[in-house]
Design a protein around this motif. Structure first.
Motif, mmCIF file in Angstrom:
data_model
loop_
_atom_site.group_PDB
_atom_site.id
_atom_site.type_symbol
_atom_site.label_atom_id
_atom_site.label_comp_id
_atom_site.label_asym_id
_atom_site.label_seq_id
_atom_site.Cartn_x
_atom_site.Cartn_y
_atom_site.Cartn_z
ATOM 1 N N GLY A 26 -63.408 -4.546 -57.860
ATOM 2 C CA GLY A 26 -62.408 -3.781 -58.331
ATOM 3 C C GLY A 26 -62.045 -4.881 -59.731
ATOM 4 O O GLY A 26 -61.865 -3.408 -60.869
ATOM 5 N N SER A 27 -62.733 -5.591 -59.994
ATOM 6 C CA SER A 27 -61.700 -6.056 -61.201
ATOM 7 C C SER A 27 -62.613 -6.042 -62.799
ATOM 8 O O SER A 27 -62.101 -6.021 -63.617
ATOM 9 C CB SER A 27 -61.703 -7.892 -61.044
ATOM 10 O OG SER A 27 -62.897 -8.424 -60.547
ATOM 11 N N SER A 28 -64.510 -5.675 -61.549
ATOM 12 C CA SER A 28 -65.186 -5.610 -62.481
ATOM 13 C C SER A 28 -65.314 -4.460 -62.933
ATOM 14 O O SER A 28 -65.422 -3.831 -64.568
ATOM 15 C CB SER A 28 -66.575 -6.092 -62.321
ATOM 16 O OG SER A 28 -66.539 -7.340 -61.977
ATOM 17 N N LEU A 29 -64.955 -3.045 -62.719
ATOM 18 C CA LEU A 29 -64.409 -2.082 -63.093
ATOM 19 C C LEU A 29 -63.594 -1.695 -63.703
ATOM 20 O O LEU A 29 -63.464 -0.819 -65.177
ATOM 21 C CB LEU A 29 -64.944 -1.285 -62.209
ATOM 22 C CG LEU A 29 -65.533 -1.085 -60.480
ATOM 23 C CD1 LEU A 29 -65.145 0.151 -59.187
ATOM 24 C CD2 LEU A 29 -66.708 -0.277 -62.070
ATOM 25 N N LEU A 30 -62.119 -2.538 -63.268
ATOM 26 C CA LEU A 30 -61.114 -2.513 -64.318
ATOM 27 C C LEU A 30 -61.673 -2.886 -65.856
ATOM 28 O O LEU A 30 -61.330 -2.416 -66.680
ATOM 29 C CB LEU A 30 -59.612 -3.448 -63.924
ATOM 30 C CG LEU A 30 -59.091 -3.650 -64.477
ATOM 31 C CD1 LEU A 30 -58.391 -2.348 -64.675
ATOM 32 C CD2 LEU A 30 -58.066 -4.566 -64.329
ATOM 33 N N LEU A 31 -62.685 -4.107 -65.616
ATOM 34 C CA LEU A 31 -62.941 -4.849 -67.105
ATOM 35 C C LEU A 31 -63.749 -2.769 -67.932
ATOM 36 O O LEU A 31 -63.609 -2.964 -69.146
ATOM 37 C CB LEU A 31 -63.618 -5.462 -67.028
ATOM 38 C CG LEU A 31 -62.143 -7.230 -66.788
ATOM 39 C CD1 LEU A 31 -63.974 -8.223 -66.568
ATOM 40 C CD2 LEU A 31 -62.214 -7.649 -67.928
ATOM 41 N N ALA A 32 -65.082 -3.091 -67.789
ATOM 42 C CA ALA A 32 -65.288 -2.319 -67.739
ATOM 43 C C ALA A 32 -64.649 -1.115 -68.515
ATOM 44 O O ALA A 32 -64.421 -0.092 -69.615
ATOM 45 C CB ALA A 32 -66.782 -1.665 -66.981
ATOM 46 N N CYS A 33 -63.777 -0.657 -67.539
ATOM 47 C CA CYS A 33 -63.522 1.069 -67.294
ATOM 48 C C CYS A 33 -62.459 0.957 -68.804
ATOM 49 O O CYS A 33 -62.052 1.577 -69.767
ATOM 50 C CB CYS A 33 -62.424 1.538 -66.388
ATOM 51 S SG CYS A 33 -63.574 2.476 -64.982
#
Length: 446
Positions: free
Chosen positions: A178-185
């Motif tokens: 979830g943290s990686s997807l948050l960063l990317a988005c």
């Protein structure tokens, strides 16, 4: 100015010029120009591609550092020379993705020195043709359908790497979290919002997104600077780091073919950049630019790097930021050269989480695909001529998926080529242009 105005008018009629993109000769104030140059350098694969190759191929720490240094140096020198004296367009050099799988495979097979010699031979051949003014003759085959197909395939080829980074990097403990997807988005959203806001926000959209992404990563404890302490302060590329050059006929032919395709890809980038900015692109400028690409690739091969050509993401950066000044690109080249000799500073860039990198690359790569489709989809007034681009796209996307089944019955060289979508698509679309358009037109004119 007449040539520029004519080119701009013609391109505008075909819907290719973005009137919100600045002039390639625009001289931006020094402080802003330096900041924009850093932005161009940061949103590039000049530092990501060699790290990817070194990681997958299993390079030692020494060879990995040398590969990054060699790539920065070759890309920087050629970027400065291209933007100043040769093609004189806002094109940034970087390692061509066409060489990545070959470099990994040859290193694991212990034949990387033969690949280096093959690249030197292929680049020397292209260099001689360019100096003699002959290579630009290929432009006759680079109709918008051909250039658009190649650019579209380049953009699609970036998709796998882009989303690998977007999700946090395959093999990383943060992959698809979830943290990686948050960063990317968040990073992608900042780029797109900046482009929508216009003005200064649009101009520095990628830099703003990088800073916000890294700050968010720091808050999430995803910013890792452990590699910085291990990196040396100063490094110089080593001549022939893989050992003495060796000659292998099959590898040499493969490297020559791939280099020619990479250069045709670069020519497509020249055409697309010129059309986007309304700049006049003459055969002389194309030959000079290709000579620069070949010279830079020979330099890279001698010091442990691989082919460097005009990279596609730059086209997306220009379209999204509206900054097309070649003087900004020159600054980016200087940044590359400085980073080549300061690995510790370059290691700070590497600390940027993969998800932030993917968030930056996604809109840039998507813009490359959009530009290619716009070029390839122009109506040519004939159902037969309109099939050129679809044939190239279908071959580039479909045949590589069958390469495992097709390769056993083919010579080794052809078998290796079938797995490369850009190579297959470029060859197919140029053959289709020749057979379906140029030859019939020639026969009718007789």
């Amino acid at each position: 100015m007449t040539g520029y105005a004519d080119a701009h008018s013609d391109a505008t009629e075909h819907g290719l010029v973005d009137d919100t993109v600045g002039d390639i000769e625009e001289v931006i104030p020094a402080k802003r120009r330096i900041a924009l140059g850093f932005q161009q350098a940061l949103v590039s694969n000049a530092w990501l591609d060699p790290i990817f190759i070194a990681s997958v191929a299993g390079f030692s720490a020494t060879l990995a550092t040398n590969l990054v240094t060699a790539t920065f140096l070759a890309a920087g020198v050629v970027t400065v020379v291209q933007s100043t004296k040769l093609v004189r367009l806002p094109v940034v050099q970087g390692p061509s993705s066409a060489f990545s799988p070959l470099a990994i495979g040859y290193y694991k097979a212990g034949t990387i020195s033969a690949a280096s010699l093959g690249l030197i031979i292929g680049a020397a051949f292209v260099f001689v043709l360019s100096v003699l003014g002959q290579f630009a003759r290929l432009r006759r085959l680079l109709s918008p359908a051909v250039s658009g197909t190649i650019i579209t395939l380049v953009g699609i080829a970036l998709a796998g790497f882009t989303f690998m980074e977007f999700f946090g990097g395959v093999g990383s403990p943060n992959f698809a979290t979830g943290s990686s997807l948050l960063l990317a988005c968040v990073t992608t959203t900042v780029v797109m919002a900046s482009a929508a806001l216009g003005g200064t926000c649009r101009m520095f959209g990628f830099l703003i997104a990088l800073i916000i992404g890294d700050i968010l990563a720091l808050g999430l404890s995803l910013l890792d600077f452990s590699g910085v302490s291990a990196a040396p302060w100063i490094a110089f590329p080593k001549l022939l780091p893989y050992g003495s050059l060796t000659f292998d006929p099959a590898i040499t032919i493969t490297m020559c073919i791939v280099f020619v395709v990479a250069v045709v890809e670069a020519m497509g980038m020249y055409e697309a950049t010129a059309k986007l900015t309304g700049a006049e692109l003459t055969d002389r400028r194309v030959n000079a630019g290709i000579a620069g690409e070949a010279g830079g690739s020979m330099l890279a091969a001698l010091i442990g790097g691989f082919g460097t050509t005009a990279y596609a993401q730059n086209l997306g950066v220009i379209r999204l930021t509206g900054v097309a000044s070649r003087h900004v690109v020159r600054v980016a080249g200087i940044v590359f050269i400085v980073l080549a000799f300061l690995p510790k500073v370059a290691a700070v860039l590497v600390a940027t989480p993969a998800a932030v990198v993917g968030g930056l690359f996604l809109p840039a790569a998507a813009t490359v695909v959009m530009t290619g489709i716009q070029m390839a989809s122009q109506d040519r007034g004939s159902p037969v001529k309109n099939m050129v681009a679809p044939f190239g796209l279908m071959a580039g996307l479909g045949i590589p998926a069958l390469s495992g089944a097709l390769s056993p019955g083919l010579p080794q060289i052809l078998g290796e080529m079938l797995s490369h979508s850009i190579v297959v698509g470029a060859v197919t679309v140029m053959l289709a242009e020749l057979v379906l358009v140029r030859l019939p037109d020639f026969m009718r004119s007789r």
